[in-house]
Design an enzyme around this catalytic site. Structure first.
Site, PDB file in Angstrom:
ATOM      1  N   SER A 126     -14.156   4.424  46.706  1.00  0.00           N
ATOM      2  CA  SER A 126     -12.904   3.845  45.970  1.00  0.00           C
ATOM      3  C   SER A 126     -11.936   3.768  46.929  1.00  0.00           C
ATOM      4  O   SER A 126     -11.825   4.365  47.915  1.00  0.00           O
ATOM      5  CB  SER A 126     -12.662   4.740  45.005  1.00  0.00           C
ATOM      6  OG  SER A 126     -11.073   4.497  44.599  1.00  0.00           O
ATOM      7  N   LYS A 137     -14.514   9.545  45.283  1.00  0.00           N
ATOM      8  CA  LYS A 137     -15.725   8.619  44.491  1.00  0.00           C
ATOM      9  C   LYS A 137     -16.754   8.249  45.486  1.00  0.00           C
ATOM     10  O   LYS A 137     -16.605   8.047  46.591  1.00  0.00           O
ATOM     11  CB  LYS A 137     -14.849   7.434  43.847  1.00  0.00           C
ATOM     12  CG  LYS A 137     -13.690   7.692  42.983  1.00  0.00           C
ATOM     13  CD  LYS A 137     -14.395   8.405  41.545  1.00  0.00           C
ATOM     14  CE  LYS A 137     -15.129   7.425  40.833  1.00  0.00           C
ATOM     15  NZ  LYS A 137     -14.062   6.543  40.091  1.00  0.00           N
ATOM     16  N   LYS A 139     -33.499 -26.238  35.456  1.00  0.00           N
ATOM     17  CA  LYS A 139     -33.689 -25.623  37.030  1.00  0.00           C
ATOM     18  C   LYS A 139     -32.686 -24.438  37.075  1.00  0.00           C
ATOM     19  O   LYS A 139     -33.139 -23.619  37.585  1.00  0.00           O
ATOM     20  CB  LYS A 139     -33.691 -26.785  37.784  1.00  0.00           C
ATOM     21  CG  LYS A 139     -35.279 -27.565  37.732  1.00  0.00           C
ATOM     22  CD  LYS A 139     -34.926 -28.859  38.322  1.00  0.00           C
ATOM     23  CE  LYS A 139     -35.863 -29.710  37.853  1.00  0.00           C
ATOM     24  NZ  LYS A 139     -35.522 -30.453  36.536  1.00  0.00           N
ATOM     25  N   GLN A 149     -33.599 -32.097  32.797  1.00  0.00           N
ATOM     26  CA  GLN A 149     -33.328 -31.801  34.194  1.00  0.00           C
ATOM     27  C   GLN A 149     -32.396 -30.601  34.320  1.00  0.00           C
ATOM     28  O   GLN A 149     -32.439 -29.744  35.377  1.00  0.00           O
ATOM     29  CB  GLN A 149     -32.339 -32.948  34.749  1.00  0.00           C
ATOM     30  CG  GLN A 149     -31.983 -32.856  36.246  1.00  0.00           C
ATOM     31  CD  GLN A 149     -31.233 -34.190  36.778  1.00  0.00           C
ATOM     32  OE1 GLN A 149     -32.135 -34.954  36.670  1.00  0.00           O
ATOM     33  NE2 GLN A 149     -29.932 -34.054  36.632  1.00  0.00           N
ATOM     34  N   GLU A 201     -24.857  -0.019  38.536  1.00  0.00           N
ATOM     35  CA  GLU A 201     -23.989  -0.799  37.335  1.00  0.00           C
ATOM     36  C   GLU A 201     -24.229  -2.290  37.571  1.00  0.00           C
ATOM     37  O   GLU A 201     -24.223  -3.087  36.548  1.00  0.00           O
ATOM     38  CB  GLU A 201     -22.744  -0.441  37.945  1.00  0.00           C
ATOM     39  CG  GLU A 201     -22.066   0.956  37.415  1.00  0.00           C
ATOM     40  CD  GLU A 201     -20.734   1.280  38.163  1.00  0.00           C
ATOM     41  OE1 GLU A 201     -19.808   0.882  37.653  1.00  0.00           O
ATOM     42  OE2 GLU A 201     -20.769   1.962  39.281  1.00  0.00           O
ATOM     43  N   HIS A 252     -31.068  10.056  20.954  1.00  0.00           N
ATOM     44  CA  HIS A 252     -29.687   9.798  20.616  1.00  0.00           C
ATOM     45  C   HIS A 252     -28.660  10.240  21.681  1.00  0.00           C
ATOM     46  O   HIS A 252     -27.464  10.629  21.625  1.00  0.00           O
ATOM     47  CB  HIS A 252     -29.123  10.531  19.567  1.00  0.00           C
ATOM     48  CG  HIS A 252     -30.217  10.285  18.161  1.00  0.00           C
ATOM     49  ND1 HIS A 252     -29.992   9.233  17.480  1.00  0.00           N
ATOM     50  CD2 HIS A 252     -31.347  10.937  17.972  1.00  0.00           C
ATOM     51  CE1 HIS A 252     -31.152   9.435  16.516  1.00  0.00           C
ATOM     52  NE2 HIS A 252     -32.029  10.518  16.859  1.00  0.00           N
TER      53      HIS A 252
HETATM   54  N1  ARG Z   1     -34.827 -35.129  38.015  1.00  0.00           N
HETATM   55  C1  ARG Z   1     -35.366 -35.397  36.753  1.00  0.00           C
HETATM   56  C2  ARG Z   1     -35.688 -34.034  36.145  1.00  0.00           C
HETATM   57  O1  ARG Z   1     -35.613 -33.034  36.627  1.00  0.00           O
HETATM   58  C3  ARG Z   1     -36.719 -36.003  37.168  1.00  0.00           C
HETATM   59  C4  ARG Z   1     -37.480 -36.510  36.136  1.00  0.00           C
HETATM   60  C5  ARG Z   1     -36.539 -38.062  35.786  1.00  0.00           C
HETATM   61  N2  ARG Z   1     -36.834 -38.781  35.001  1.00  0.00           N
HETATM   62  C6  ARG Z   1     -36.367 -39.706  34.304  1.00  0.00           C
HETATM   63  N3  ARG Z   1     -37.020 -40.644  33.861  1.00  0.00           N
HETATM   64  N4  ARG Z   1     -35.211 -40.034  34.552  1.00  0.00           N
HETATM   65  O2  ARG Z   1     -35.799 -33.936  34.882  1.00  0.00           O
END
Ligand code: ARG
Length: 471
Positions: free
Chosen positions: A285, A291, A333, A330, A298, A164
């Site tokens: 600072s 400081k 990513k 897509q 942080e 605590h």
């Molecule tokens: N750039 C697309 C992705 O990352 C690749 C696959 C695309 N496939 C499609 N049927 N349009 O998902």
């Protein structure tokens, strides 16, 4: 073949399309601005694919050789940062293929035989993520090495352990640091587990239903370092749970890093004064000359929010998507890349911070003298002398109250005062109140006694050495 392939452009989709893609739609849907990061694995996947096509005589040895040579050159261009990525070509896959055809002409058009971008991107992401996990594990190992490397010098740094955020019982700083190590080791294990589960090659699944070409799926899987081909074409192109799992593991890692960072922030306050962070990982600072702020710790704490946000993005992306591939995917990513980048940097920043931290044994020891961290010793002493623990707890609580009222520590109470509270007390109690004694009496496996901590340091060194890491 006497006709040449059409140039790849927005009309790469062939005869069905008459109009060009709307310019806003093109900008909205392009992914090469971020998926170019898959360039190297995309080229590797294509080389493995075309070599397999040649081995099955689906393309001629001659064409395959031209394609492989072309792809290798493109791979080198990408590595040197010289590849020109064209958003009009939508994604990394179309860019590489178009560049290939521009370099080698007609044979380039045969690369995509028996393949779809759906199994291609699923393969690329698995390859990329497996490698990224290795990189993160190496950074985790480095942080572990820093922590384990500092532990022997911190065995005699005694400080209060907290529950605590209240002073609770005496602790060795080395034991505290090794608690961080345990957390990080589990994080590493989760990442390795995820890498093991994703270790299957989607190539041959094509768009969703496999392909009529007699591909050698085991060959491409092996060439790309996968344990085996995936067993269901719909699943292979239609799921991204391997990314959910990986970013979950990264999120838990980030949460652990935020907790370590928070302790460094707390400990470096005037109020605690347990640690002074090195100049290399603190800032001043612009207005307050005194400081020295623990900004890096942080930020490790703060950036955890981004990583968990990346996980939430991915979870929402996948929720309720019907099988198999959907263009939504897509969007997997950016959060995956961001989660890795953020955690990798945070690991490096924490490793540097802990490596250079100066721990103040005196301030820690002073913190032990107030806060009644020895109260458990009094209760345990009574229980050892035949008093039921519940009663011992109550008696000790009353003694603590008396100390608070009189501004004393438990050790400062005279024997008569103790005897007033319970007749079982004698003067052997005082020795039990010493913090080092209290710690040394906690000698079970997993406890903070010196011998146990030393054993753990040895065990950690062995574990890390088995992975080629010196601590
Ligand atoms: N750039 C697309 C992705 O990352 C690749 C696959 C695309 N496939 C499609 N049927 N349009 O998902």
């Amino acid at each position: 073949m006497n006709h040449t392939s059409p140039p790849m452009s927005e009309k790469a989709w062939g005869g069905r399309f008459e109009e060009e893609l709307d310019s806003v739609a093109a900008r909205y849907s392009e992914s090469v601005s971020f998926d170019q990061r898959l360039g190297a694995v995309d080229v590797r996947g294509s080389i493995a694919h075309v070599k397999m096509l040649a081995s099955r005589s689906i393309v001629s040895a001659e064409d395959a050789a031209a394609i492989v040579a072309g792809l290798e050159t493109i791979g080198e261009e990408i590595a040197r940062g010289e590849m020109t990525w064209d958003p009009a070509l939508e994604d990394v896959h179309m860019n590489v293929e178009s560049r290939l055809s521009a370099r080698i002409g007609a044979p380039g058009g045969r690369l995509h035989t028996g393949r779809s971008r759906n199994d291609q991107v699923a393969t690329d992401m698995r390859l990329w993520t497996k490698e990224a996990i290795q990189g993160t594990c190496a950074r985790l190992d480095r942080l572990l090495a820093v922590i384990v490397g500092r532990a022997p010098g911190l065995v005699d740094h005694l400080l209060p352990g907290y529950t605590h955020l209240q002073r609770a019982q005496p602790m060795r700083l080395a034991h505290h640091l090794l608690a961080w190590a345990e957390m990080l080791e589990r994080d590493r294990g989760r990442l390795v587990d995820a890498a093991t589960r994703m270790d299957e090659c989607p190539l041959g699944s094509a768009a969703l239903a496999g392909t009529t070409f007699d591909l050698d799926r085991a060959m491409t899987a092996e060439a790309l370092g996968f344990a085996r081909p995936t067993a269901n074409s719909l699943d292979a192109v239609g799921d991204r749970d391997f990314l959910l799992e990986t970013v979950s593991a990264l999120s838990i890692t980030a949460i652990h890093l935020s907790r370590i960072a928070e302790e460094l922030v707390l400990w470096s306050t005037q109020e605690f004064g347990f640690v002074e962070m090195s100049d290399a990982f603190t800032t001043g600072s612009s207005i307050m000359p005194q400081k020295k702020n623990p900004d890096m710790a942080e930020l490790v704490r703060g950036k955890t929010g981004r990583v968990v946000g990346d996980l939430v993005s991915l979870m929402m992306l996948m929720k309720a998507l019907p099988l198999a591939y959907n263009r939504d995917m897509q969007e997997d990513k950016p959060p995956v890349f961001d989660a890795f980048d953020t955690v990798d940097d945070s690991l490096d920043v924490l490793a540097g911070s802990i490596e250079g931290a100066r721990f103040d044994a005196k301030r820690m020891r002073e913190a032990l003298s107030r806060g009644f961290v020895d109260a458990t010793e009094v209760a345990d002493w009574l229980a050892d002398h035949g008093v039921p623990f519940r009663e011992a707890h109550h008696v000790t609580g009353a003694l603590v109250k008396r100390c608070v009222d009189e501004g004393k520590t438990l050790a400062e109470l005279p024997l008569e005062a103790l005897r007033e509270a319970h007749p079982a007390f004698d003067d052997t109690l005082y020795a039990a109140l010493d913090p080092e004694t209290a710690i040394e009496r906690r000698a079970l496996f997993g406890g903070p006694a010196r011998a146990r901590v030393d054993e753990q340091i040895t065990a950690w060194r062995g574990r890390l050495a088995a992975r080629g890491v010196e601590a």
